[in-house]
Write a protein that holds these residues in place. Sequence first.
Motif, PDB file in Angstrom:
ATOM      1  N   LEU A 137     -24.629 -19.774   0.446  1.00 50.87           N
ATOM      2  CA  LEU A 137     -23.994 -21.075   0.665  1.00 50.87           C
ATOM      3  C   LEU A 137     -24.822 -21.957   1.592  1.00 50.87           C
ATOM      4  O   LEU A 137     -24.327 -22.954   2.121  1.00 50.87           O
ATOM      5  N   GLY A 138     -26.078 -21.583   1.790  1.00 56.41           N
ATOM      6  CA  GLY A 138     -26.934 -22.384   2.654  1.00 56.41           C
ATOM      7  C   GLY A 138     -27.220 -23.756   2.083  1.00 56.41           C
ATOM      8  O   GLY A 138     -27.194 -23.974   0.877  1.00 56.41           O
ATOM      9  N   GLY A 139     -27.474 -24.702   2.979  1.00 54.81           N
ATOM     10  CA  GLY A 139     -27.789 -26.062   2.569  1.00 54.81           C
ATOM     11  C   GLY A 139     -27.087 -27.086   3.428  1.00 54.81           C
ATOM     12  O   GLY A 139     -26.650 -26.802   4.550  1.00 54.81           O
ATOM     13  N   ARG A 140     -26.964 -28.267   2.892  1.00 55.07           N
ATOM     14  CA  ARG A 140     -26.346 -29.389   3.612  1.00 55.07           C
ATOM     15  C   ARG A 140     -24.874 -29.493   3.233  1.00 55.07           C
ATOM     16  O   ARG A 140     -24.514 -29.472   2.052  1.00 55.07           O
ATOM     17  N   TRP A 141     -24.035 -29.611   4.253  1.00 55.04           N
ATOM     18  CA  TRP A 141     -22.603 -29.805   4.075  1.00 55.04           C
ATOM     19  C   TRP A 141     -22.191 -31.094   4.776  1.00 55.04           C
ATOM     20  O   TRP A 141     -22.639 -31.372   5.889  1.00 55.04           O
ATOM     21  N   GLU A 142     -21.359 -31.879   4.118  1.00 60.36           N
ATOM     22  CA  GLU A 142     -20.835 -33.113   4.700  1.00 60.36           C
ATOM     23  C   GLU A 142     -19.317 -33.014   4.786  1.00 60.36           C
ATOM     24  O   GLU A 142     -18.669 -32.488   3.876  1.00 60.36           O
ATOM     25  N   GLY A 143     -18.765 -33.513   5.882  1.00 61.44           N
ATOM     26  CA  GLY A 143     -17.325 -33.396   6.040  1.00 61.44           C
ATOM     27  C   GLY A 143     -16.737 -34.411   6.983  1.00 61.44           C
ATOM     28  O   GLY A 143     -17.399 -35.380   7.389  1.00 61.44           O
ATOM     29  N   LEU A 144     -15.475 -34.161   7.347  1.00 59.76           N
ATOM     30  CA  LEU A 144     -14.737 -35.051   8.228  1.00 59.76           C
ATOM     31  C   LEU A 144     -13.970 -34.236   9.267  1.00 59.76           C
ATOM     32  O   LEU A 144     -13.452 -33.157   8.977  1.00 59.76           O
ATOM     33  N   VAL A 145     -13.909 -34.771  10.474  1.00 60.68           N
ATOM     34  CA  VAL A 145     -13.076 -34.229  11.542  1.00 60.68           C
ATOM     35  C   VAL A 145     -11.847 -35.121  11.647  1.00 60.68           C
ATOM     36  O   VAL A 145     -11.956 -36.340  11.739  1.00 60.68           O
ATOM     37  N   THR A 146     -10.661 -34.504  11.623  1.00 59.21           N
ATOM     38  CA  THR A 146      -9.429 -35.286  11.623  1.00 59.21           C
ATOM     39  C   THR A 146      -8.560 -34.926  12.815  1.00 59.21           C
ATOM     40  O   THR A 146      -8.301 -33.751  13.087  1.00 59.21           O
ATOM     41  N   VAL A 147      -8.131 -35.964  13.547  1.00 58.32           N
ATOM     42  CA  VAL A 147      -7.236 -35.817  14.693  1.00 58.32           C
ATOM     43  C   VAL A 147      -6.129 -36.855  14.551  1.00 58.32           C
ATOM     44  O   VAL A 147      -6.420 -38.023  14.259  1.00 58.32           O
ATOM     45  N   PRO A 148      -4.847 -36.467  14.714  1.00 58.91           N
ATOM     46  CA  PRO A 148      -3.775 -37.457  14.626  1.00 58.91           C
ATOM     47  C   PRO A 148      -4.009 -38.634  15.567  1.00 58.91           C
ATOM     48  O   PRO A 148      -4.338 -38.449  16.735  1.00 58.91           O
ATOM     49  N   GLY A 149      -3.860 -39.846  15.037  1.00 59.99           N
ATOM     50  CA  GLY A 149      -4.014 -41.048  15.844  1.00 59.99           C
ATOM     51  C   GLY A 149      -5.435 -41.549  15.978  1.00 59.99           C
ATOM     52  O   GLY A 149      -5.666 -42.591  16.595  1.00 59.99           O
ATOM     53  N   ILE A 150      -6.420 -40.813  15.421  1.00 62.68           N
ATOM     54  CA  ILE A 150      -7.823 -41.215  15.488  1.00 62.68           C
ATOM     55  C   ILE A 150      -8.375 -41.268  14.064  1.00 62.68           C
ATOM     56  O   ILE A 150      -8.074 -40.384  13.247  1.00 62.68           O
TER      57      ILE A 150
END
Length: 251
Positions: A137-150
């Motif tokens: 599963l090596g390679g580039r991963w893109e994602g999001l960090v989610t916090v309530p109110g932000i």
Amino acid sequence: MRSSLVLALALPWFAACGDIHVKSVRIGGSVPAQLAGEWVGQWQSTSGGAGGSITLRMQDFEGDAVVSVQLDNPCIGAQVYQFRVEGNVIELLADDVVLFSAMLGENRTLVGTYGCSADLGVWEAEWTRDLPTLVDLGGRWEGLVTVPGIAPQPALLQIGLSVESGALVVDGTVQFPTLAPTLLPVHGALQFRQGSFDIALDVTTGTSLGIQLLGIGDVATRRIDTGLLRTNGDPSVPFTTAGWTAHWTSP
């Protein structure tokens, strides 16, 4: 957070009781096909009457042996072990001294002996199942960090997989462009289950962020849809726990 409870229950293998730290030693190639899989059995002392269980897992990842041994035995202490495979014979060694050895017999059964200054005995284990395929599963991963109110914040991972001391490990970098734009080195582990995987990553520098990333992903889609991000409460970061998701984009 609910995700925290889910991940705490889903990732118990990171601190499995009775696991032996094994340095894998290959002789004549990777784990033979006839030895790959999970083996479960018992050991029995021939001198003191004690006995117990043994679980052995052997796999191959791109020519390197991935080995896990769960065993509580008088001959096993706090030290580094070597695991040797040669033909149909397996051996567990400490300081180049063989402690456990066995030969593959009929009906996929391992039959062997063990011995040290503390005890002598015999052991036997039967093949029980194939293990989930180890996928790169090596390679580039893109994602999001989610916090309530932000508003969701981007996350970028670049990771590689390798075998270290008989375990599948992950090394790479993580970046949070709007939170911590510096590339942060990470180190951790992967565990595969049928159709899914668990990942745990820790930032390995002395950064005050103290970041840990835990996640559960899908092998087929190469997505992490359930993730937990922890920090040590650095005042520059507006949260101590957050959710995160990511998907694989390229090698």
